[in-house]
Design a protein around this motif. Structure first.
Motif, short mmCIF file in Angstrom:
data_model
loop_
_atom_site.label_atom_id
_atom_site.label_comp_id
_atom_site.label_asym_id
_atom_site.label_seq_id
_atom_site.Cartn_x
_atom_site.Cartn_y
_atom_site.Cartn_z
N HIS A 117 6.47 8.85 -3.37
CA HIS A 117 7.26 7.92 -2.57
C HIS A 117 7.82 6.83 -3.47
CE1 HIS A 117 8.36 5.27 0.78
NE2 HIS A 117 7.91 4.30 0.01
N SER B 287 0.18 0.83 -5.11
CA SER B 287 1.18 0.79 -4.04
C SER B 287 2.42 -0.01 -4.41
CB SER B 287 0.55 0.18 -2.78
OG SER B 287 1.53 -0.05 -1.79
N ASP C 71 4.90 4.37 -5.00
CA ASP C 71 3.47 4.59 -4.79
C ASP C 71 3.01 5.63 -5.80
OD1 ASP C 71 3.64 2.87 -2.68
OD2 ASP C 71 3.24 4.36 -1.12
N ARG D 120 1.70 6.29 0.05
CA ARG D 120 2.53 7.34 0.66
C ARG D 120 2.84 8.48 -0.30
NH1 ARG D 120 6.25 2.39 2.13
NH2 ARG D 120 5.21 1.86 0.15
N HIS E 1 -5.39 2.04 4.18
CA HIS E 1 -4.64 2.94 3.30
C HIS E 1 -5.43 3.25 2.03
CE1 HIS E 1 -1.57 1.10 5.88
NE2 HIS E 1 -0.94 2.24 5.76
#
Length: 258
Positions: free
Chosen positions: A2, A24, A45, A51, A170
């Protein structure tokens, strides 16, 4: 993986942002407005975080992280860029500067290092034991102790509670976290620093609890073309705790006066 592109789409320069152990793109969100005025900003990421879901292999290394990012940048047809990395993200930048020196035109390293040290090793031992013996919630709850000065933690309690809830929701999993920690602990390019000629701004805070600022001093001394910017307060994440001063220093370095 991502990735996100922010800022000025017509900017002459691209700035790639690489975060630390958390991996992240969201780590850089507070800086997008200031940096995006002058740059096309790419954040991402890292594989196995956020993600970018993946099961990282045993023996996963910083060189693998560099290869993954190079594949992404090649796909986006980025031929030249400025690069800024925080801690582990800085190691990725150093690795790319060794592998593909023509890509990175200017490099910013925030509380990074070239080789292991005994203090950071002790901190990571403690964090590993927390994760293995007490679980992800305890690991995440302890994170501010390593990132921020105590006074800042007290003054930003509500913000931290939101950040910690997001981090726990997360969390990339125990196996990926342990392999990412192992990768950064194994990184050692001390003998190769002189091969990196990229203009580099090495930034650190003397009150960093996780990485001794002397590691940044060593980096600046070993690199062929580096300047050192030390501050007294701000902790491991001083880019967030001292945001305005940090952004001013970075912008001055990335776009020096003619």
């Amino acid at each position: 993986m991502h990735y996100e592109i922010h800022g000025n789409p017509h900017a002459a320069q691209t700035l790639v942002l690489s975060s630390g152990l958390g991996g992240s793109a969201g780590y850089w969100a507070p800086h997008v407005a200031a940096l995006g005025e002058r740059f096309r900003v790419i954040s991402y990421d890292q594989l196995g975080t956020g993600r970018s879901p993946a099961e990282l292999a045993e023996g996963y290394a910083i060189a693998d992280m560099a290869d993954e990012l190079l594949t992404l940048l090649d796909g986006l047809q980025v031929r030249e860029c400025a690069f800024m990395g925080h801690a582990l993200g800085g190691l990725v930048g150093l690795q790319i500067a060794l592998q593909r020196p023509q890509l990175i035109q200017r490099l910013v390293l925030i509380n990074a290092w070239a080789e292991p040290n005994s203090h950071s090793a002790r901190c990571f031992d403690m964090r590993i034991q927390l994760l293995k013996n007490s679980g992800a919630a305890a690991y995440v709850a302890a994170q501010p102790i390593f990132l921020y000065p105590p006074a800042w933690i007290v003054a930003n309690r509500e913000r931290l509670e939101l950040d910690l809830a997001h981090a726990l929701a997360h969390f990339p999993g125990e196996a990926n976290t342990l392999r990412r920690i192992a990768a950064l602990r194994a990184f050692n390019i001390g003998a190769q620093l002189g091969e990196i000629h990229t203009p580099t701004l090495v930034m650190a805070s003397r009150d960093d609890t996780l990485v001794p600022f002397t590691q940044s001093v060593h980096l600046a001394e070993g690199l062929a073309n580096a300047q050192l910017a030390l501050r007294d307060f701000g902790g491991h994440a001083f880019n967030l705790t001292e945001q305005a001063a940090f952004e001013a220093s970075v912008l001055d370095f990335l776009q020096p006066a003619a």
